[in-house]
Structures are given as C-alpha cells and as structure tokens.
Design a protein around this motif. Structure first.
Motif, PDB file in Angstrom:
ATOM      1  N   GLY A  58      -6.323  -8.158  -2.444  1.00 14.91           N
ATOM      2  CA  GLY A  58      -5.169  -7.361  -2.859  1.00 14.91           C
ATOM      3  C   GLY A  58      -3.977  -8.289  -2.882  1.00 14.91           C
ATOM      4  O   GLY A  58      -4.087  -9.473  -2.544  1.00 14.91           O
ATOM      5  N   GLY A  59      -2.832  -7.778  -3.275  1.00 14.81           N
ATOM      6  CA  GLY A  59      -1.611  -8.578  -3.210  1.00 14.81           C
ATOM      7  C   GLY A  59      -1.646  -9.812  -4.107  1.00 14.81           C
ATOM      8  O   GLY A  59      -0.919 -10.769  -3.842  1.00 14.81           O
ATOM      9  N   ASN A  60      -2.464  -9.795  -5.147  1.00 12.98           N
ATOM     10  CA  ASN A  60      -2.416 -10.841  -6.172  1.00 12.98           C
ATOM     11  C   ASN A  60      -1.005 -10.832  -6.755  1.00 12.98           C
ATOM     12  O   ASN A  60      -0.399 -11.877  -6.976  1.00 12.98           O
ATOM     13  CB  ASN A  60      -3.508 -10.513  -7.198  1.00 12.98           C
ATOM     14  N   PRO A  91      -6.352  -9.624   1.991  1.00 13.57           N
ATOM     15  CA  PRO A  91      -5.605  -8.427   1.576  1.00 13.57           C
ATOM     16  C   PRO A  91      -4.305  -8.728   0.850  1.00 13.57           C
ATOM     17  O   PRO A  91      -3.794  -7.859   0.141  1.00 13.57           O
ATOM     18  CB  PRO A  91      -5.323  -7.692   2.894  1.00 13.57           C
ATOM     19  N   ALA A  92      -3.770  -9.921   1.005  1.00 12.00           N
ATOM     20  CA  ALA A  92      -2.494 -10.287   0.363  1.00 12.00           C
ATOM     21  C   ALA A  92      -2.608 -11.719  -0.159  1.00 12.00           C
ATOM     22  O   ALA A  92      -2.158 -12.664   0.468  1.00 12.00           O
ATOM     23  CB  ALA A  92      -1.339 -10.141   1.345  1.00 12.00           C
ATOM     24  N   PRO A  96       3.165 -15.190   0.084  1.00 12.64           N
ATOM     25  CA  PRO A  96       4.638 -15.287   0.011  1.00 12.64           C
ATOM     26  C   PRO A  96       5.251 -14.180  -0.859  1.00 12.64           C
ATOM     27  O   PRO A  96       6.291 -13.611  -0.502  1.00 12.64           O
ATOM     28  CB  PRO A  96       4.867 -16.678  -0.598  1.00 12.64           C
ATOM     29  N   ALA A  97       4.600 -13.845  -1.971  1.00 14.64           N
ATOM     30  CA  ALA A  97       5.106 -12.764  -2.830  1.00 14.64           C
ATOM     31  C   ALA A  97       5.009 -11.421  -2.116  1.00 14.64           C
ATOM     32  O   ALA A  97       5.926 -10.594  -2.171  1.00 14.64           O
ATOM     33  CB  ALA A  97       4.311 -12.734  -4.142  1.00 14.64           C
ATOM     34  N   PHE A  98       3.887 -11.213  -1.409  1.00 14.72           N
ATOM     35  CA  PHE A  98       3.683  -9.965  -0.669  1.00 14.72           C
ATOM     36  C   PHE A  98       4.753  -9.791   0.402  1.00 14.72           C
ATOM     37  O   PHE A  98       5.322  -8.706   0.575  1.00 14.72           O
ATOM     38  CB  PHE A  98       2.278  -9.980  -0.057  1.00 14.72           C
TER      39      PHE A  98
END
Ligand code: CA
Length: 333
Positions: A58-60, A91-92, A96-98
């Motif tokens: 997740g968190g692409n 999951p992320a 850094p973006a998440f």
C-alpha cells in the motif's frame, strides 16, 4: 550498467526464516537533520514452510489509505500457523510520501508508480523502486498493490487487472480479481503505463492485481472493509491461507478505450453533474467548469464520449486545465 550495483537498502528481516518478523527496509539518506540517517520503511514477513509467496503493498501513493489500513492490520493479525508459504507486507511503499500525506515523495518529488525499474544510484524514490524490482518482485508469485484516488480523485470501489499479451497470465490475474470480490471488478487500461510498478511486475510474468477503492485523501468504513476482506480472499485464492474466499456480489466493468477519460480544458470551479456509480449516456454533461475571475461567463461543459457509468471523478472543488475530470466505465456481464 548501473543496475549491476547492489541496492543500498538493507532489510532487517530474513526472507528465509519461518515465523513473523516486523522490521524495516533501511535506506541510507544523509541530510541536514541526520548526517548518517536512514529512511526506515516498515516491512513484515510472515512465513511458514513451503508454498507460494504474495507481495502486498500500500502507500505506493502516499495519500491513499485503504491499503495501509488493511495491511498494517493484516501484519498485526495474520498468524503464521495459518500461512503456507510467505506473505511479504509493505504497507507504505513510498514511506516518505506516506508520512507527508502526499502522492509523491517530499524528498525528491518522486512518484513511485512512475519510477520503475528504479536505480540503485538514483533518488530515494528510485532506490525504493529498484529494491522492489530486483529484490522483492522476483520472490513473488502473486503481487497485490493497493491504490485509491488520493486527494485529487474519487473512485467507485474496484479491484482491477490489465488486459495482457500473455492470455494465461491475464486469466490468472482476473481470477484473483474475482476472488478479491470488491463491489466492482475492472478490466483496466492505463493513461501512462511507463514506469509503473504494475508494468514491472507484469513484464516479469507475475500475477499482478490492484485496486482503486475510493479517494479524496481519506478512507470510508465501507472501502476499508472491502480492503480487509479482499486481501484475505486473495491469500485464500493463492493457496497461502486455508479456506474459501468470502465472495460478495461484484459488477464487472470495462474501460474499452481512451474515450472513457475526460480531461478539463479550463481552470475553474468544477460542478459534478453525475455522482459516482450513476449511469451516463454518450453526450451527457458529466461536469461543468465555472470561471471564477468574473461574473457573467457561461460554464464549460464536459460531455461523456461514451455511455456507461461514472467510475471516477475529480475530487477537489477547484480544477485546472489538464486534470482528469471524469472516467466512464462500461458495465459487462
Ligand atoms: Ca494511486
């Protein structure tokens, strides 16, 4: 070639060890506030003996939440006794973006899903992509990447796979989509597939499945339930977790051509004329863009280029020329 250089990422987990491991992909990142610092990307490995490997992410994009909500939960609750094979959970992915709550990385503005195959000597985002490309994807039999619309798009909740030249691989992907059992199941086309994680996995011959489960930079109770049930269904379907998939009703959708996308040609304030999931006729007004600089200007209309149902729309109240305003998909039996 730079791809021969080893990845700078050091995992704190051992992919060959049985049991549950909660660790990190540690990526050195020297910066003003931490001279010998690292980005610590959470990873969980749940392994029990022989069997297939699922790689779940997740968190692409950092502003999409159904995937991280489902995957942090799965990492905390999945018992290795119930696993045959291995589940790798990130999951992320663009951590850094998440952390920043943004689509792209605040470090380098990298869009993870346009950064593949990545570079071991590139930016932080490219180094993460390279690690997935050369270290994680080759281990996987089935690859699942959660997406939602983020801050700027909203979708009807669907699980999706792509039409592929390899029809046997395509069928495996659509079987996995059916097992996920989201309210909608999509045969998806991409506007811009170069650099996508999807493309990297598919070119490696991996079964690749994704979602668009909502959006607006938040999550909803329904879409998080869909994500949690769906990912367990996927693991059951893959033979990694025992038991039959818990199927619900799904409506299959198709994106038959580029005519399903409508783009804004003006800046302004957008008025949705159709809500998500509602039927649209070819030529119907999907949205109106109102000029705001002065009064007395007629709104620009965005019309459907094909009949179907509204599957996605621009989410914020303001829109810019070039923004994707609406996506129409066709219901199929
Ligand atoms: Ca996304």
């Amino acid at each position: 070639m730079s791809s021969l250089r080893p990845s700078p990422i050091a995992p704190t987990v051992d992919f060959d060890r049985d049991g549950v491991q909660h660790g990190f992909l540690r990526l050195p990142y020297s910066r003003d506030d931490s001279a010998w610092g690292s980005v610590m990307i959470p990873i969980c490995v749940i392994r029990n003996g022989k069997g297939p490997t699922a790689l779940l992410s997740g968190g692409n994009h950092g502003d999409e939440y159904e995937g991280p909500l489902a995957l942090y939960d799965l990492a905390r609750t999945l018992d290795p006794k119930d696993v045959s094979g291995m589940v790798i959970i990130v999951p992320a992915m663009n951590y850094p973006a998440f952390r920043a709550g943004t689509r792209t990385s605040p470090i380098d503005k990298g869009n993870m899903n346009r950064s593949f195959p990545g570079r071991p000597d590139g930016t932080v985002t490219e180094k993460i992509a390279d690690y997935f490309q050369r270290e994680l994807l080759p281990r996987a039999d089935i690859v699942f990447d959660f997406h939602s619309g983020g801050k700027t798009l909203d979708f009807v909740p669907f699980c999706a796979a792509h039409t592929l030249p390899d029809k046997a691989l395509e069928q495996k992907a659509f079987d996995a989509v059916a097992a996920f059992s989201a309210p909608f199941s999509m045969r998806m086309i991409e506007i811009d597939s170069v650099g996508m994680y999807d493309t990297a996995a598919e070119e490696m011959g991996k079964v690749f499945v994704s979602t668009e489960l909502g959006g607006g930079g938040t999550s909803r109770a329904q879409t998080v339930r869909v994500a949690r049930r769906g990912i367990l269904n996927l693991l059951r379907h893959a033979g990694i977790v025992a038991g039959a998939a818990e199927k619900g009703r799904t409506q299959w959708l198709d994106m038959p051509s580029g005519d399903c996308f409508s783009f804004a040609e003006d800046d302004g304030m957008i008025e949705t004329m159709v809500d998500l999931g509602e039927p649209v006729e070819k030529g119907a007004v999907l949205a109106r863009i109102h000029s705001t600089g002065r009064t007395g200007i007629a709104p620009q209309e965005i019309r459907a280029k094909m009949s179907g149902m509204l599957a996605a729309r621009h989410f914020p109240g303001l829109v810019k020329a070039g923004d994707c305003a609406a996506v129409v998909a066709v219901e199929v039996d």
